[in-house]
Write a protein that holds these residues in place. Structure first.
Motif, mmCIF file in Angstrom:
data_model
loop_
_atom_site.group_PDB
_atom_site.id
_atom_site.type_symbol
_atom_site.label_atom_id
_atom_site.label_comp_id
_atom_site.label_asym_id
_atom_site.label_seq_id
_atom_site.Cartn_x
_atom_site.Cartn_y
_atom_site.Cartn_z
ATOM 1 N N GLY A 73 0.801 -1.219 0.000
ATOM 2 C CA GLY A 73 0.000 0.000 0.000
ATOM 3 C C GLY A 73 0.827 1.259 0.000
ATOM 4 O O GLY A 73 0.401 2.288 0.527
ATOM 5 N N GLY A 74 2.020 1.176 -0.558
ATOM 6 C CA GLY A 74 2.885 2.345 -0.630
ATOM 7 C C GLY A 74 3.725 2.579 0.606
ATOM 8 O O GLY A 74 4.564 3.488 0.629
ATOM 9 N N SER A 75 3.534 1.772 1.640
ATOM 10 C CA SER A 75 4.302 1.939 2.869
ATOM 11 C C SER A 75 5.315 0.817 3.008
ATOM 12 O O SER A 75 5.018 -0.337 2.691
ATOM 13 C CB SER A 75 3.373 1.931 4.083
ATOM 14 O OG SER A 75 2.496 3.030 4.046
ATOM 15 N N ALA A 76 6.485 1.173 3.496
ATOM 16 C CA ALA A 76 7.546 0.199 3.682
ATOM 17 C C ALA A 76 7.776 -0.055 5.159
ATOM 18 O O ALA A 76 7.679 0.860 5.979
ATOM 19 C CB ALA A 76 8.834 0.688 3.027
ATOM 20 N N ASN A 77 8.079 -1.285 5.462
ATOM 21 C CA ASN A 77 8.359 -1.690 6.838
ATOM 22 C C ASN A 77 9.660 -2.481 6.846
ATOM 23 O O ASN A 77 9.879 -3.321 5.961
ATOM 24 C CB ASN A 77 7.201 -2.546 7.373
ATOM 25 C CG ASN A 77 7.258 -2.722 8.865
ATOM 26 O OD1 ASN A 77 7.870 -1.929 9.574
ATOM 27 N ND2 ASN A 77 6.604 -3.764 9.361
ATOM 28 N N TYR A 78 10.516 -2.199 7.796
ATOM 29 C CA TYR A 78 11.823 -2.843 7.873
ATOM 30 C C TYR A 78 12.027 -3.451 9.259
ATOM 31 O O TYR A 78 11.622 -2.874 10.264
ATOM 32 C CB TYR A 78 12.937 -1.819 7.640
ATOM 33 C CG TYR A 78 12.878 -1.115 6.310
ATOM 34 C CD1 TYR A 78 12.197 0.088 6.160
ATOM 35 C CD2 TYR A 78 13.513 -1.653 5.187
ATOM 36 C CE1 TYR A 78 12.127 0.738 4.934
ATOM 37 C CE2 TYR A 78 13.470 -1.005 3.965
ATOM 38 C CZ TYR A 78 12.774 0.185 3.851
ATOM 39 O OH TYR A 78 12.722 0.817 2.641
ATOM 40 N N ARG A 79 12.699 -4.589 9.285
ATOM 41 C CA ARG A 79 13.054 -5.111 10.589
ATOM 42 C C ARG A 79 14.124 -4.194 11.164
ATOM 43 O O ARG A 79 14.885 -3.552 10.439
ATOM 44 C CB ARG A 79 13.510 -6.548 10.513
ATOM 45 C CG ARG A 79 14.814 -6.817 9.864
ATOM 46 C CD ARG A 79 15.114 -8.319 9.851
ATOM 47 N NE ARG A 79 15.079 -8.893 11.187
ATOM 48 C CZ ARG A 79 14.125 -9.719 11.625
ATOM 49 N NH1 ARG A 79 13.112 -10.041 10.848
ATOM 50 N NH2 ARG A 79 14.159 -10.220 12.849
ATOM 51 N N ASP A 80 14.194 -4.144 12.484
ATOM 52 C CA ASP A 80 15.059 -3.171 13.143
ATOM 53 C C ASP A 80 16.511 -3.272 12.698
ATOM 54 O O ASP A 80 17.204 -2.260 12.544
ATOM 55 C CB ASP A 80 14.969 -3.344 14.657
ATOM 56 C CG ASP A 80 13.645 -2.840 15.220
ATOM 57 O OD1 ASP A 80 13.328 -3.179 16.376
ATOM 58 O OD2 ASP A 80 12.930 -2.116 14.494
ATOM 59 N N SER A 81 16.997 -4.477 12.496
ATOM 60 C CA SER A 81 18.422 -4.667 12.216
ATOM 61 C C SER A 81 18.854 -4.113 10.861
ATOM 62 O O SER A 81 20.056 -3.983 10.615
ATOM 63 C CB SER A 81 18.783 -6.149 12.307
ATOM 64 O OG SER A 81 18.064 -6.897 11.348
ATOM 65 N N VAL A 82 17.912 -3.795 9.986
ATOM 66 C CA VAL A 82 18.285 -3.286 8.656
ATOM 67 C C VAL A 82 17.831 -1.849 8.434
ATOM 68 O O VAL A 82 18.140 -1.255 7.398
ATOM 69 C CB VAL A 82 17.744 -4.179 7.520
ATOM 70 C CG1 VAL A 82 18.144 -5.627 7.742
ATOM 71 C CG2 VAL A 82 16.244 -4.038 7.348
ATOM 72 N N LYS A 83 17.129 -1.293 9.400
ATOM 73 C CA LYS A 83 16.658 0.087 9.247
ATOM 74 C C LYS A 83 17.834 1.028 9.048
ATOM 75 O O LYS A 83 18.842 0.945 9.742
ATOM 76 C CB LYS A 83 15.852 0.509 10.476
ATOM 77 C CG LYS A 83 14.438 -0.041 10.499
ATOM 78 C CD LYS A 83 13.689 0.434 11.728
ATOM 79 C CE LYS A 83 12.274 -0.130 11.763
ATOM 80 N NZ LYS A 83 11.541 0.260 12.982
ATOM 81 N N GLY A 84 17.689 1.934 8.090
ATOM 82 C CA GLY A 84 18.753 2.879 7.792
ATOM 83 C C GLY A 84 19.818 2.340 6.862
ATOM 84 O O GLY A 84 20.662 3.089 6.373
ATOM 85 N N ARG A 85 19.794 1.040 6.606
ATOM 86 C CA ARG A 85 20.789 0.429 5.703
ATOM 87 C C ARG A 85 20.159 -0.135 4.443
ATOM 88 O O ARG A 85 20.776 -0.131 3.378
ATOM 89 C CB ARG A 85 21.537 -0.688 6.440
ATOM 90 C CG ARG A 85 22.272 -0.244 7.678
ATOM 91 C CD ARG A 85 23.166 -1.351 8.227
ATOM 92 N NE ARG A 85 22.425 -2.532 8.654
ATOM 93 C CZ ARG A 85 22.604 -3.753 8.147
ATOM 94 N NH1 ARG A 85 23.512 -3.955 7.215
ATOM 95 N NH2 ARG A 85 21.898 -4.773 8.614
#
Length: 123
Positions: free
Chosen positions: A53-65
């Motif tokens: 739906g146009g939104s992205a979700n990342y697991r904590d360990s990869v956020k920002g990378r």
């Protein structure tokens, strides 16, 4: 039926970057959510990034990378991975579903899966 084919895996040194791509074919019109999962040696498969739906979700360990993106015109979903770490090593799978849902730290409802592409991060 939907077919998913991943590409872009390989060997990279820690701190480096890789871009994974997944091309979908078949009945893709109702695939609302797509994402990337990975399985490290001896571990269970885990979700990495999902776009729905146009939104992205990342697991904590990869956020920002890591950055996930989707191009509906080309039926592709990509994962740009930067600042790779040894613990990012694993087989990365592309997945898609009509209505994936996130609960209790996991994604449910991914109906279609690719065969995976190996990412190896070396020191």
């Amino acid at each position: 039926q939907v077919q998913l084919v991943e590409s872009g895996g390989g060997l990279v040194q820690a701190g480096g970057s890789l871009r994974l791509s997944c091309t979908a074919s078949g009945s893709t019109l109702n695939i609302n959510g797509m994402g990337w999962f990975r399985q490290a040696p001896g571990k269970q498969r885990e979700w990495v990034a999902v776009i729905s739906g146009g939104s992205a979700n990342y697991r904590d360990s990869v956020k920002g990378r890591f950055t996930i993106s989707r191009d509906d015109a080309k039926n592709t979903v990509s994962l740009q991975m930067t600042s790779l770490k040894l613990e990012d090593t694993g087989v990365y799978f592309c997945a898609g579903g009509r209505n994936p849902a996130y609960a209790l730290g996991r994604y449910y409802g991914m109906e279609y899966w690719g065969n995976g592409t190996l990412v190896t991060v070396s020191s």
